[in-house]
Every structure is written in C-alpha cells, then in structure tokens.
Design a protein around this motif. Sequence first.
Motif, PDB file in Angstrom:
ATOM      1  N   ALA A  17      -7.048 -51.218 -17.986  1.00 41.47           N
ATOM      2  CA  ALA A  17      -6.730 -49.795 -18.386  1.00 41.47           C
ATOM      3  C   ALA A  17      -6.594 -48.796 -17.093  1.00 41.47           C
ATOM      4  N   PHE A  18      -5.847 -47.983 -17.248  1.00 40.39           N
ATOM      5  CA  PHE A  18      -5.649 -46.821 -16.029  1.00 40.39           C
ATOM      6  C   PHE A  18      -5.882 -45.565 -16.904  1.00 40.39           C
ATOM      7  N   HIS A  19      -6.908 -44.815 -16.491  1.00 37.42           N
ATOM      8  CA  HIS A  19      -7.232 -43.304 -17.212  1.00 37.42           C
ATOM      9  C   HIS A  19      -7.229 -43.381 -18.498  1.00 37.42           C
ATOM     10  N   GLY A  20      -7.949 -44.602 -19.171  1.00 38.61           N
ATOM     11  CA  GLY A  20      -8.053 -44.699 -20.584  1.00 38.61           C
ATOM     12  C   GLY A  20      -6.758 -45.289 -21.216  1.00 38.61           C
ATOM     13  N   ASP A  22      -4.576 -48.535 -21.966  1.00 44.99           N
ATOM     14  CA  ASP A  22      -4.534 -50.114 -22.049  1.00 44.99           C
ATOM     15  C   ASP A  22      -3.422 -50.401 -21.226  1.00 44.99           C
ATOM     16  N   VAL A  23      -3.333 -51.165 -20.173  1.00 54.40           N
ATOM     17  CA  VAL A  23      -2.240 -51.592 -19.711  1.00 54.40           C
ATOM     18  C   VAL A  23      -2.068 -53.041 -19.976  1.00 54.40           C
ATOM     19  N   LEU A  24      -3.249 -53.786 -19.622  1.00 52.04           N
ATOM     20  CA  LEU A  24      -3.305 -55.329 -20.124  1.00 52.04           C
ATOM     21  C   LEU A  24      -4.289 -55.318 -21.263  1.00 52.04           C
ATOM     22  N   GLY A  41       9.982 -59.227 -18.362  1.00 51.19           N
ATOM     23  CA  GLY A  41       9.488 -58.041 -19.301  1.00 51.19           C
ATOM     24  C   GLY A  41       9.971 -56.711 -18.960  1.00 51.19           C
ATOM     25  N   PRO A  42       9.983 -55.865 -19.715  1.00 55.66           N
ATOM     26  CA  PRO A  42      10.507 -54.367 -19.265  1.00 55.66           C
ATOM     27  C   PRO A  42       9.617 -53.791 -18.509  1.00 55.66           C
ATOM     28  N   SER A  43      10.108 -52.931 -17.690  1.00 53.62           N
ATOM     29  CA  SER A  43       9.345 -52.056 -16.748  1.00 53.62           C
ATOM     30  C   SER A  43       8.124 -51.386 -17.473  1.00 53.62           C
ATOM     31  N   GLY A  44       7.149 -51.506 -16.971  1.00 49.65           N
ATOM     32  CA  GLY A  44       5.742 -50.796 -17.514  1.00 49.65           C
ATOM     33  C   GLY A  44       4.948 -51.615 -18.511  1.00 49.65           C
ATOM     34  N   SER A  45       5.466 -53.200 -18.646  1.00 50.80           N
ATOM     35  CA  SER A  45       4.771 -53.935 -19.573  1.00 50.80           C
ATOM     36  C   SER A  45       3.501 -54.496 -18.817  1.00 50.80           C
ATOM     37  N   GLY A  46       3.413 -54.413 -17.565  1.00 52.51           N
ATOM     38  CA  GLY A  46       1.979 -54.966 -16.927  1.00 52.51           C
ATOM     39  C   GLY A  46       2.088 -55.997 -16.011  1.00 52.51           C
ATOM     40  N   LYS A  47       3.252 -56.491 -15.857  1.00 47.98           N
ATOM     41  CA  LYS A  47       3.731 -57.569 -14.777  1.00 47.98           C
ATOM     42  C   LYS A  47       2.893 -57.445 -13.443  1.00 47.98           C
ATOM     43  N   THR A  48       3.148 -56.350 -12.893  1.00 45.58           N
ATOM     44  CA  THR A  48       2.780 -56.072 -11.440  1.00 45.58           C
ATOM     45  C   THR A  48       1.281 -55.729 -11.521  1.00 45.58           C
ATOM     46  N   THR A  49       0.410 -55.236 -12.610  1.00 45.98           N
ATOM     47  CA  THR A  49      -0.886 -55.158 -12.579  1.00 45.98           C
ATOM     48  C   THR A  49      -1.467 -56.439 -12.695  1.00 45.98           C
ATOM     49  N   PHE A  50      -1.053 -57.323 -13.491  1.00 43.13           N
ATOM     50  CA  PHE A  50      -1.557 -58.636 -13.710  1.00 43.13           C
ATOM     51  C   PHE A  50      -1.600 -59.418 -12.306  1.00 43.13           C
ATOM     52  N   LEU A  57      -6.536 -56.819  -6.064  1.00 40.26           N
ATOM     53  CA  LEU A  57      -5.905 -55.496  -5.644  1.00 40.26           C
ATOM     54  C   LEU A  57      -6.403 -54.332  -6.756  1.00 40.26           C
ATOM     55  N   GLU A  58      -6.563 -54.838  -8.064  1.00 38.08           N
ATOM     56  CA  GLU A  58      -7.264 -54.269  -9.218  1.00 38.08           C
ATOM     57  C   GLU A  58      -8.385 -54.930  -9.669  1.00 38.08           C
ATOM     58  N   THR A  59      -9.507 -53.960  -9.984  1.00 37.97           N
ATOM     59  CA  THR A  59     -10.665 -54.696 -10.813  1.00 37.97           C
ATOM     60  C   THR A  59     -10.474 -54.839 -12.233  1.00 37.97           C
TER      61      THR A  59
HETATM   62  P1  ADP Z   1       5.526 -53.656 -14.701  1.00 39.17           P
HETATM   63  O1  ADP Z   1       5.095 -54.447 -13.480  1.00 39.17           O
HETATM   64  O2  ADP Z   1       5.722 -54.532 -15.854  1.00 39.17           O
HETATM   65  O3  ADP Z   1       6.756 -52.773 -14.615  1.00 39.17           O
HETATM   66  P2  ADP Z   1       3.026 -52.148 -14.242  1.00 39.17           P
HETATM   67  O4  ADP Z   1       1.922 -53.149 -14.148  1.00 39.17           O
HETATM   68  O5  ADP Z   1       3.672 -51.765 -12.875  1.00 39.17           O
HETATM   69  O6  ADP Z   1       4.272 -52.811 -15.129  1.00 39.17           O
HETATM   70  O7  ADP Z   1       2.754 -50.838 -14.907  1.00 39.17           O
HETATM   71  C1  ADP Z   1       1.956 -50.999 -16.285  1.00 39.17           C
HETATM   72  C2  ADP Z   1       1.747 -49.394 -16.442  1.00 39.17           C
HETATM   73  O8  ADP Z   1       0.387 -49.322 -15.678  1.00 39.17           O
HETATM   74  C3  ADP Z   1       2.651 -48.466 -16.452  1.00 39.17           C
HETATM   75  O9  ADP Z   1       2.587 -47.523 -17.359  1.00 39.17           O
HETATM   76  C4  ADP Z   1       2.138 -48.003 -15.172  1.00 39.17           C
HETATM   77  O10 ADP Z   1       2.358 -46.464 -14.932  1.00 39.17           O
HETATM   78  C5  ADP Z   1       0.535 -48.152 -15.133  1.00 39.17           C
HETATM   79  N1  ADP Z   1       0.124 -48.109 -13.855  1.00 39.17           N
HETATM   80  C6  ADP Z   1       0.169 -48.939 -13.052  1.00 39.17           C
HETATM   81  N2  ADP Z   1      -0.552 -48.948 -11.895  1.00 39.17           N
HETATM   82  C7  ADP Z   1      -1.303 -47.645 -12.234  1.00 39.17           C
HETATM   83  C8  ADP Z   1      -2.258 -46.795 -11.214  1.00 39.17           C
HETATM   84  N3  ADP Z   1      -2.676 -47.385 -10.108  1.00 39.17           N
HETATM   85  N4  ADP Z   1      -2.656 -45.893 -12.072  1.00 39.17           N
HETATM   86  C9  ADP Z   1      -2.341 -45.310 -13.164  1.00 39.17           C
HETATM   87  N5  ADP Z   1      -1.498 -46.064 -13.903  1.00 39.17           N
HETATM   88  C10 ADP Z   1      -0.907 -47.325 -13.337  1.00 39.17           C
END
Ligand code: ADP
Length: 257
Positions: A17-20, A22-24, A41-50, A57-59
Amino acid sequence: MTTTDQPLVHAVNVHKAFHGTDVLKGIDMDVAAGEVVTLLGPSGSGKTTFLRCINQLETIDGGRIWVDGDLMGYAEKGGRLHTLNDKKIAAQRREIGMVFQRFNLFPHMTATENVMEAPVQVKGESKSDARKRAGELLERVGMSDRSHAYPAQLSGGQQQRVAIARALAMQPKLMLFDEPTSALDPELVGEVLNVMRELANDGMTMIVVTHEMSFAREVADRVVFMDGGVVVEQGDPRQVISNPQHARTKSFLQRMQ
Ligand code: ADP
C-alpha cells in the motif's frame, strides 16, 4: 543451484500500500528458471510496484517473495523471521538485474565504463577482467563499435542496449524489465526487443512489463494480466491475447489495438 521443481521466483500473497491505498492486493506468482513472463495491464494496475517489490526497491507490507530459494528481505532464525540489514538486502539485490524505462546510464562514463562499474566497485573484480567482460557484453547487445561513446552520443535504443549489458555484467539470476521500450522513438524499439529476444533464447529468466504485444506473443512463455492490484488472468500468450476470458482483459486488449 536452482532445481527444476523449484520456481526461481516464488511470490505468495504479496501486499503493498502507498499512503493507505492498496496497490498490490495479494499477488501470487511463480516464475520457473528460464521462463519469460510478460506482465500486461492498464496503467496503475501495480505492475511496476510488483517488479520493485521483487527487487526490494519497495518493502512489501504482507506476503513473501523468494528468489532462487532465498527469502527476500528476511531470514529465518530460531523459527522466527528477522528483517535483513541493508548490506544483506544489497547482496540479494545484486542477484537481480533491472532495466528501467529511462536508461539511467552514468553520463560521464563511456559505454564500457558503465558496464564495468558495478563489477569493479561492488564485486571487486579487477579492471582488466571487468573490461574484457564488458567487451563481450557490449558485443552481445550489438554495441561493440560504440564502446568508447558517452551516453549523450548514443541514441535511446543504443543507450538501452548498454543498460541491458550493464545489468548483465553482475551475472544476475533474474532480469526485470520495466517498460524498457516506452521512452524510445518507434524506430528504435525493435533493436532493444531483439536483444531481449536473444537473452530469452539464451535461457535468461525474465519478467517484462511491456505494452509491446508482439514481444508478449512471440517471446513470452506466459502472460500475466494485472488490473487493480490483482492477477486477473494468465496463461499462454497466444491464448490470453487472442482469446481472453475476462471482461477486463478483453477491454484492455481492445484498447491496445
Ligand atoms: P503500473 O506499473 O501498472 O502502471 P504502478 O505500480 O506504477 O502501476 O502504480 C500502481 C499505483 O501505485 C498507482 O496508483 C501509483 O500512483 C501508485 N504508486 C506507485 N508508486 C508510488 C509511490 N512511491 N508513492 C505513492 N503511490 C505510488
């Protein structure tokens, strides 16, 4: 050693989660050694975060990720889990190569010097060994003739190929690609995808976030479609892309065409 029955990447119920927000929301994913997985997946679906969670790079807030049997970020001691210190986390991260949308090369270093940097600075390799290996890697990505060039003298596609060579210099077990061609002019996309295709053919384990459907269809062993922080659908690329089962996958693929 990786055994064939143990996935190289084993992610279980990963939450972030970021700031409360849930992203994954509980990602399970196994990637076998030598497998190429494309995350769609669409932009914002959590791919980069995963991807960033795999590389620490993220905990993560919940769940577990193992890479080659190594529990990322934690160690078990006396039946209890302990968080690893920064040095150990850095050591784990070195096993994983990551290529970003932006090439992030050191601007004041030549292509060769960029590729040599981590083996010399981090692994303590001799400069002559690192230079020799950099030469081999630059040849592998078709950049031998520009080995003395600085990043500013190279096209985006050439810079990205050097960035791939740089990631390979640490001899990673796993390569993560985060939209590696998204920042490139269309005519430069193919040369980078070709290098990635060769890497896949050589047996590298790869997780690739991309919107390049041709790569997904022709190179990936599996596509995983994510939306809203969950895996919606996955399977054989041709099957998922030409015959998606879920409405969300269908609508995403329609928009991609
Ligand atoms: P994707 O790669 O599928 O486009 P991301 O993983 O980049 O998706 O982002 C998923 C969600 O997490 C988005 O809503 C994005 O704004 C949010 N997010 C990603 N990184 C951060 C961060 N460091 N701080 C706050 N929100 C973040």
